[in-house]
Design an enzyme around this catalytic site. Sequence first.
Site, mmCIF file in Angstrom:
data_model
loop_
_atom_site.group_PDB
_atom_site.id
_atom_site.type_symbol
_atom_site.label_atom_id
_atom_site.label_comp_id
_atom_site.label_asym_id
_atom_site.label_seq_id
_atom_site.Cartn_x
_atom_site.Cartn_y
_atom_site.Cartn_z
ATOM 1 N N SER A 1 105.151 -13.706 20.468
ATOM 2 C CA SER A 1 104.504 -13.127 21.646
ATOM 3 C C SER A 1 103.254 -12.323 21.271
ATOM 4 O O SER A 1 103.040 -11.973 20.109
ATOM 5 C CB SER A 1 105.493 -12.213 22.380
ATOM 6 O OG SER A 1 105.920 -11.169 21.514
ATOM 7 N N THR B 1 107.717 -5.383 27.593
ATOM 8 C CA THR B 1 108.511 -5.304 28.827
ATOM 9 C C THR B 1 109.264 -3.987 28.994
ATOM 10 O O THR B 1 109.984 -3.803 29.976
ATOM 11 C CB THR B 1 109.520 -6.471 28.892
ATOM 12 O OG1 THR B 1 110.306 -6.475 27.695
ATOM 13 C CG2 THR B 1 108.785 -7.804 29.013
ATOM 14 N N GLY C 1 111.595 -5.308 14.925
ATOM 15 C CA GLY C 1 112.118 -6.557 14.367
ATOM 16 C C GLY C 1 111.000 -7.484 13.920
ATOM 17 O O GLY C 1 111.093 -8.134 12.869
ATOM 18 N N ASP C 2 109.929 -7.528 14.707
ATOM 19 C CA ASP C 2 108.766 -8.362 14.366
ATOM 20 C C ASP C 2 108.098 -7.856 13.089
ATOM 21 O O ASP C 2 107.687 -8.635 12.229
ATOM 22 C CB ASP C 2 107.759 -8.350 15.525
ATOM 23 C CG ASP C 2 108.410 -8.641 16.859
ATOM 24 O OD1 ASP C 2 109.275 -9.536 16.909
ATOM 25 O OD2 ASP C 2 108.082 -7.963 17.857
#
Length: 299
Positions: free
Chosen positions: A11, A46, A221-222
């Site tokens: 993303s 989000t 996490g990314d």
Amino acid sequence: MEFPRVLSIQSHVVRGYVGNKSATFPLQVLGFEVDAINSVQLSNHTGYKTAKGQILDETDLGVLVDALVENKLLKYTHVLTGYVGSPSFLTKVGEVVKLVRKLNPNLVYVCDPVLGDNGKLYVPESLVSIYRDKIVPLADVLTPNQFELELLCGKSINNVDEAWEAMCTFHVKGCKTVILSSSNFGGQDELLALASTLEGGVRTKACIKIPKMDALFTGTGDLFSALFLAWTYKTDNNIQVSLDNTVASMQAVLRCTLAAALEQSGGQKPTVEQLELKLLQSKEHLEHPEPVIHSEIVE
């Protein structure tokens, strides 16, 4: 000297740090070229009141890859994947990985199977079986959290022994390294990360205790997957050093982020915006991690 080159499919946000925004800068300062394909483009992550943007579909992904092939540019040492929101797009990602590997048999594919966290799915449930059956067998490195590991192996994991057992099932599927990036098996004030690698028939297991911080961060996490990709390459797959350096940089970024957020909030509970990762301010810690906590090899 050619730099290693990563194709990163995940993303993108205009403002803030998740997905490709969280992975690209750390990889670049560690000496990697990064070519990003954005599975979604959103205004922000989000966790805010509103998030709006565009979603790439499998046709769009195919168009981009076809042009790279036509120009003989689909040359990568690594593929990194993160958030993907649709089943058809994820299936196409699997095809892209196979195509890149055909051009470079030594490709390393690092897969962060972003499905959810803390018992809550972020994506359609149909993605679970696609990851399990089509994507995981292609991955060299898999970096699930505890909830994602449970989803992928189809059963709950209640202790460390069950976690090691679950991770081993992915070695059987051909995945060389599995990192449980966070689990609830540590003490009250710590998370436990587990790493398992299988090379030449020998399995090496390591664990590291990570102090918890009193804040909810996004994009960690990314960042973890990107850093682990970099350090396994730079250390020739030394799982302990890779894990120690990854966690050291992670902790430094989060400490910097929390300190800045508390300063901005005047000591009150920081807002979502104030808790956006401070990556630029942590550049030195990304380039030169200084581990203060160390992993242990588990027999």
